[in-house]
Write an enzyme that holds these catalytic residues in place. Structure first.
Site, PDB file in Angstrom:
ATOM      1  N   ASP A   1       4.566  15.523   9.827  1.00  0.00           N
ATOM      2  CA  ASP A   1       4.670  15.055   8.437  1.00  0.00           C
ATOM      3  C   ASP A   1       3.297  15.087   7.767  1.00  0.00           C
ATOM      4  O   ASP A   1       2.886  14.136   7.116  1.00  0.00           O
ATOM      5  CB  ASP A   1       5.253  13.636   8.396  1.00  0.00           C
ATOM      6  CG  ASP A   1       5.759  13.268   6.998  1.00  0.00           C
ATOM      7  OD1 ASP A   1       5.897  14.179   6.151  1.00  0.00           O
ATOM      8  OD2 ASP A   1       6.003  12.066   6.763  1.00  0.00           O
TER       9      ASP A   1
ATOM     10  N   ALA B   1      10.870   5.403   4.426  1.00  0.00           N
ATOM     11  CA  ALA B   1      12.285   5.150   4.723  1.00  0.00           C
ATOM     12  C   ALA B   1      12.465   4.074   5.770  1.00  0.00           C
ATOM     13  O   ALA B   1      13.459   3.336   5.747  1.00  0.00           O
ATOM     14  CB  ALA B   1      12.943   6.446   5.188  1.00  0.00           C
TER      15      ALA B   1
ATOM     16  N   GLN C   1       5.217   2.824   0.993  1.00  0.00           N
ATOM     17  CA  GLN C   1       6.566   2.514   1.475  1.00  0.00           C
ATOM     18  C   GLN C   1       7.275   3.801   1.850  1.00  0.00           C
ATOM     19  O   GLN C   1       7.168   4.809   1.149  1.00  0.00           O
ATOM     20  CB  GLN C   1       7.354   1.780   0.383  1.00  0.00           C
ATOM     21  CG  GLN C   1       8.621   1.119   0.868  1.00  0.00           C
ATOM     22  CD  GLN C   1       9.165   0.154  -0.183  1.00  0.00           C
ATOM     23  OE1 GLN C   1       8.901   0.292  -1.372  1.00  0.00           O
ATOM     24  NE2 GLN C   1       9.928  -0.843   0.255  1.00  0.00           N
TER      25      GLN C   1
ATOM     26  N   ALA D   1       9.672   1.889   6.940  1.00  0.00           N
ATOM     27  CA  ALA D   1       8.645   0.857   7.017  1.00  0.00           C
ATOM     28  C   ALA D   1       7.890   0.744   5.703  1.00  0.00           C
ATOM     29  O   ALA D   1       7.933   1.635   4.848  1.00  0.00           O
ATOM     30  CB  ALA D   1       7.669   1.158   8.150  1.00  0.00           C
TER      31      ALA D   1
ATOM     32  N   LEU E   1       0.819  -1.217   0.000  1.00  0.00           N
ATOM     33  CA  LEU E   1       0.000   0.000   0.000  1.00  0.00           C
ATOM     34  C   LEU E   1       0.846   1.257   0.000  1.00  0.00           C
ATOM     35  O   LEU E   1       0.439   2.295  -0.528  1.00  0.00           O
ATOM     36  CB  LEU E   1      -0.921   0.017   1.227  1.00  0.00           C
ATOM     37  CG  LEU E   1      -1.952  -1.111   1.327  1.00  0.00           C
ATOM     38  CD1 LEU E   1      -2.715  -1.019   2.640  1.00  0.00           C
ATOM     39  CD2 LEU E   1      -2.914  -1.075   0.147  1.00  0.00           C
TER      40      LEU E   1
END
Length: 716
Positions: free
Chosen positions: A135, A19, A17, A21, A15
């Site tokens: 973030d 850095a 990706q 996980a 679903l």
């Protein structure tokens, strides 16, 4: 396949990706329920232990419908890697939504408001729990579809989150560079050493960039070559941005920076919403943290928007649909002021129709008394301003259609097809908007013409009735023949002359109303014919067909770009697809320009002529109303004068009878003079006729006055 004690997934069901996980779609081994699992890689374990466990701790603390839920923390069987088991959002992220060609120019207003509501609610929950996300970006806002088909957006990826109160600072670097606050960008991207500490307001900057992206389909700050290729200019744009500016762009290499203080005209948000949103963006996209709004003010201002209701208002004089955002508890007077700000029509000059009927708005009442409106069923605003309707101004979608490069370049061809398809969707939206605008202006004008016709019919009926009474009254003149020459009789004769003039005025009014009715009937027929032509228009279907076929080719290009190369035959097919795609884009633009845009502008010209004709007709009917009002005043005066004459003559007759009775023999009864009796009878008859005439003229006057009154008056 990989698994934990209770869940399993395939590594092909990726679903997302990052850095540290990867996120996969997984299933519960017992129930089959779909979930999302976040599996941490080796790099994540190089971080300090307190950083590794921070995401678990933050997620356990949070519980809100606009934050992705944490179900469990488990480990894989072999490697004992930590796995977060979370709520699965089947519709991807907000970034997926924005990357769709359909949303190349931003989200529709209704969907944007859903995003705003969900992001604000989620962020408010974070601040209540003392958490800073660090973030915020469209890729970290997940979307799922509710039971009733509505979008629900949820904040996710709390790998960078930490607990931080409003007055606390942090120095660690997290985030995605396009959405980073400039102070963090300087240190994280440009690698410049600086000793600044960062507060919770850095999330507000990221929210501002995200909301701008959602509203327009583009990032607010774009250097020549793109943010990732020209990082120094990217930093310059964000730090040199003037106060109040919400976007900056460099159009050519080493060119000047251009600032924007409003959203682009291609975005789908109404001006009513833009007026509310732009000040918020300007104050959270503020580089100096001391000048930037705090979360309290941000929540207050965004909540103010989200608590408002929208009233759709179509201005006949402008041929424009407006979205007016007001609070339900506001008065209608405040609503009218908001309408004035968007249309320029002063509150006292605003008249409304709704579903073909005059809509009376009492300024002191609350706005919740306004009828429920939609974009297709708005309030129709009519004003006294006789101006040329401007209609909708728009950017030609052809300006946003790029050309393919001659050679086969799957990445470039995909990007070109995506941009062209985005312009095709924009053309389709504009075509629908232009056609809907024509329907609204023709329907609204037709309703107003119908109202004028109804008023004309009532005026004509009452005027004809008044003329009949006048004719009857004036026809009794012979019955007064042989009446003695008295001053009262002379005055009655003068009144009869005034009544004759009154009859002539009413006759002219009656003729004028008939002519006006014929003119209005002809205009009504033209409006019906034009509406039938709008309903029969097939341009939207033509554009939709082109868009659908372009989308099939676009999907193929999207697959091709993920491959290392194309075989010879595949390359030949790819070339043919490029040619076909270009032909479809050309047909689409031709249909839009010739069948939509040109017809729309031509209809505006015709509509403007009809609108001026309606204004002139309305003015003419008001003048007739003034004439009828004057007739009413004359009739009232004549009726009062005749009543006085009748009273005087009756008194004189009684005196004559008394004197005759005194002078005659006692046994002889006095009898009135036949001439006196005829005069009295004639005056009584004339007076009764004048009373009826005055009553009908008063009723006529009231009808005419209703048309010329302000909207606060009773409707017809």
């Amino acid at each position: 396949m990989q698994s934990t004690a209770n869940y399993l997934w395939h590594t092909g069901d990726l679903l997302g990706q990052g850095a540290t996980a990867s996120v996969y779609k997984a299933r519960n081994k017992k129930s089959g329920e779909l979930v999302a699992v976040k599996v941490f890689n080796a790099a994540s374990y190089l971080r300090p232990h307190e950083v590794q466990v921070r995401e678990f701790e933050v997620l356990r603390k949070l519980n809100h419908q606009n934050i992705v839920k944490l179900f469990a923390v488990e480990e894989t069987g072999a490697s004992h890697q930590k796995v977060l088991v979370m709520e699965y959002c089947s519709s991807g992220s907000l970034l997926n939504v924005l990357e769709s060609p359909e949303h190349a120019f931003g989200l529709p207003e209704e969907e944007f408001l859903v995003v705003l509501r969900c992001v604000v609610a989620g962020m408010n929950h974070l601040r209540e729990n003392g958490v800073v996300h660090r973030d915020i970006k469209p890729g970290n806002i997940m979307r799922l579809v509710g039971d009733q088909g509505q979008s629900i957006y949820k904040l996710t990826d709390f790998g960078a989150a930490r607990e931080l109160e409003d007055d606390e600072k942090f120095v660690s670097i997290y985030g995605t560079e396009e959405y980073l606050h400039p102070d963090i960008y300087e240190r994280a991207v440009l690698r410049k050493p600086q000793q600044k500490a960062f507060g919770v307001s850095v999330d507000l900057w990221s929210i501002g960039v995200t909301l701008y992206h959602a509203a327009t389909g583009n990032l607010p700050f774009i250097p020549f070559g793109g943010p990732r290729r020209n990082k120094e200019i990217m930093y310059r744009i964000t730090t040199e941005k003037p106060a109040g500016a919400i976007a900056g762009m460099q159009r050519r290499e080493n060119g000047p920076l251009e600032w924007s203080y409003s959203l682009p005209g291609t975005c789908q948000l109404s001006m009513g919403l833009q007026n509310q949103l732009v000040p918020i963006l300007a104050n959270i996209l503020e580089v100096e943290q001391t000048k930037c709004w705090g979360f309290d003010q941000f929540f207050a201002e965004t909540s103010d928007i989200l608590q408002r209701v929208v009233v759709h208002v179509f201005s006949l004089s402008q041929a424009l649909l407006h979205h007016v955002f007001v609070h339900a508890h506001n008065t209608i007077a405040i609503f009218q002021e908001a309408v004035c700000e968007q249309t320029g029509v002063a509150p006292q000059d605003q008249e409304y129709l709704f579903e073909g009927h005059l809509c009376v708005l009492e300024p002191s009442l609350s706005a919740q008394h306004i009828a429920h409106t939609t974009a297709s069923n708005p309030l129709t605003l009519f004003s006294n301003a006789s101006e040329n309707p401007t209609g909708l101004t728009f950017r030609d979608p052809a300006l946003d259609v790029p050309r393919f490069v001659p050679k086969v370049d799957v990445q470039s061809d995909y990007s070109t097809a995506k941009s062209a398809l985005g312009a095709g969707h924009q053309a389709l939206r504009l075509a629908r908007t232009l056609l809907a605008g024509q329907e609204l202006m023709l329907r609204g004008l037709y309703w107003f013409v119908e109202m004028l016709q109804a008023t004309g019919r009532k005026t004509l009926d009452v005027t004809q009735t008044a003329l009949l009474f006048l004719s009857s009254s004036l026809g009794t003149e012979s019955s007064a023949a042989g009446v003695p020459e008295l001053p009262e009789v002379k005055k009655a004769a003068e009144l009869r002359s005034r009544l004759q003039t009154l009859a002539e005025v009413l006759s002219r009014c009656s003729h004028s109303v008939r002519e006006t009715q014929r003119s209005l009937s002809a205009l009504s027929a033209q409006l019906v014919e034009s509406r039938d032509q709008v309903h029969a228009d097939k341009s939207i279907q033509q554009i939709q067909c082109c868009v659908d076929k372009m989308f099939v080719i676009y999907k193929q290009f999207k697959k091709s770009r993920q491959r290392p190369g194309l075989a010879y035959n595949e390359e030949q097919i790819h070339k043919l697809d490029k040619v076909n795609f270009s032909h479809l884009a050309k047909r689409l633009l031709q249909a839009f320009q010739e069948e939509c845009a040109q017809k729309y502008h031509a209809s505006l010209v015709t509509y403007g002529k009809w609108l001026r004709e309606v204004h002139e007709t309305r003015t003419h009917l008001r003048l007739i109303g003034c004439s009828v009002a004057a007739c009413n005043t004359e009739a009232q005066g004549a009726q009062e004068s005749l009543s006085k004459i009748l009273d005087l003559l009756s008194h004189q007759l009684l005196q004559d009878q008394t004197r005759s009775a005194q002078a005659s023999p006692p046994l002889t009864a006095a009898s009135p003079s036949p001439k006196s009796e005829g005069l009295i009878f004639h005056m009584q008859e004339l007076c009764e006729s004048m009373k009826l005439l005055a009553f009908d003229l008063q009723d006529n006057n009231r009808i005419i006055e209703r048309l010329s009154r302000t909207p606060s008056a009773p409707g017809i």
